[in-house]
Design a protein around this motif. Structure first.
Motif, PDB file in Angstrom:
ATOM      1  N   MET A  73       0.831  -1.186   0.000  1.00  0.00           N
ATOM      2  CA  MET A  73       0.000   0.000   0.000  1.00  0.00           C
ATOM      3  C   MET A  73       0.874   1.247   0.000  1.00  0.00           C
ATOM      4  O   MET A  73       1.926   1.274   0.604  1.00  0.00           O
ATOM      5  N   THR A  74       0.379   2.286  -0.619  1.00  0.00           N
ATOM      6  CA  THR A  74       1.105   3.546  -0.600  1.00  0.00           C
ATOM      7  C   THR A  74       0.793   4.282   0.704  1.00  0.00           C
ATOM      8  O   THR A  74      -0.169   3.968   1.408  1.00  0.00           O
ATOM      9  N   ARG A  75       1.602   5.263   1.001  1.00  0.00           N
ATOM     10  CA  ARG A  75       1.389   6.058   2.212  1.00  0.00           C
ATOM     11  C   ARG A  75       0.012   6.720   2.182  1.00  0.00           C
ATOM     12  O   ARG A  75      -0.687   6.788   3.180  1.00  0.00           O
ATOM     13  N   SER A  76      -0.388   7.217   1.002  1.00  0.00           N
ATOM     14  CA  SER A  76      -1.688   7.857   0.843  1.00  0.00           C
ATOM     15  C   SER A  76      -2.821   6.848   1.092  1.00  0.00           C
ATOM     16  O   SER A  76      -3.808   7.176   1.755  1.00  0.00           O
ATOM     17  N   ALA A  77      -2.672   5.658   0.583  1.00  0.00           N
ATOM     18  CA  ALA A  77      -3.689   4.624   0.788  1.00  0.00           C
ATOM     19  C   ALA A  77      -3.740   4.200   2.249  1.00  0.00           C
ATOM     20  O   ALA A  77      -4.823   3.963   2.797  1.00  0.00           O
ATOM     21  N   ASP A  78      -2.572   4.124   2.891  1.00  0.00           N
ATOM     22  CA  ASP A  78      -2.531   3.803   4.326  1.00  0.00           C
ATOM     23  C   ASP A  78      -3.253   4.880   5.137  1.00  0.00           C
ATOM     24  O   ASP A  78      -4.013   4.570   6.058  1.00  0.00           O
TER      25      ASP A  78
END
Length: 143
Positions: free
Chosen positions: A1-6
């Motif tokens: 997962m990307t930081r934004s998705a997290d």
């Protein structure tokens, strides 16, 4: 997962926990026989009197609706309105003793942690508190 998705996943979990699973607004409204926005107005006024415009800003409502809210709270004896000594056009709203008691009831209901949170072990609860405190401090920088 990307930081934004997290971050989106964490935000969704917080929203679900607070607004869907453990929303206490209805409980406050039922306990006080007031809409939640009226209870929220009382809680904003406990800290001290506000002008109608300031109260509208703190509630995120427009001035005409704020007038409706204050009119009802005044009829119930929970707030009183007075004229500003500096400008007779400006109305100042202050909470009465009854209104302060109602605000206290609302605060106690809203402050009671849900069982799922109270059940966290000490280290997890401390870490969650640390993270939320950090998030709140960061939010204050942008407000």
């Amino acid at each position: 997962m990307t930081r934004s998705a997290d971050a989106a996943q964490a935000w969704q979990a917080m929203r679900t926990l607070v607004l869907d699973l453990h929303d206490r607004r209805a409980e406050v409204s039922q306990a006080l026989d007031l809409s939640f926005i009226r209870a929220k107005a009382l809680s904003r006024l406990v800290a001290g009197p506000l002008t109608m415009r300031e109260l509208a800003g703190r509630l995120g409502t427009d001035p005409p609706y704020t007038t409706v809210v204050v009119d009802d709270l005044e009829r119930r004896g929970l707030v009183r309105r007075s004229t500003s000594p500096d400008d007779r056009r400006v109305k100042i709203v202050s909470v009465t003793d009854s209104g302060a008691r109602a605000a206290d009831i609302a605060d106690r209901i809203l402050s009671e942690p849900p069982p799922v949170l109270a059940a966290l072990d000490g280290p997890d609860l401390a870490e969650l508190t640390r993270i939320l405190t950090q998030l709140l401090a960061g939010s204050n920088e942008f407000s």
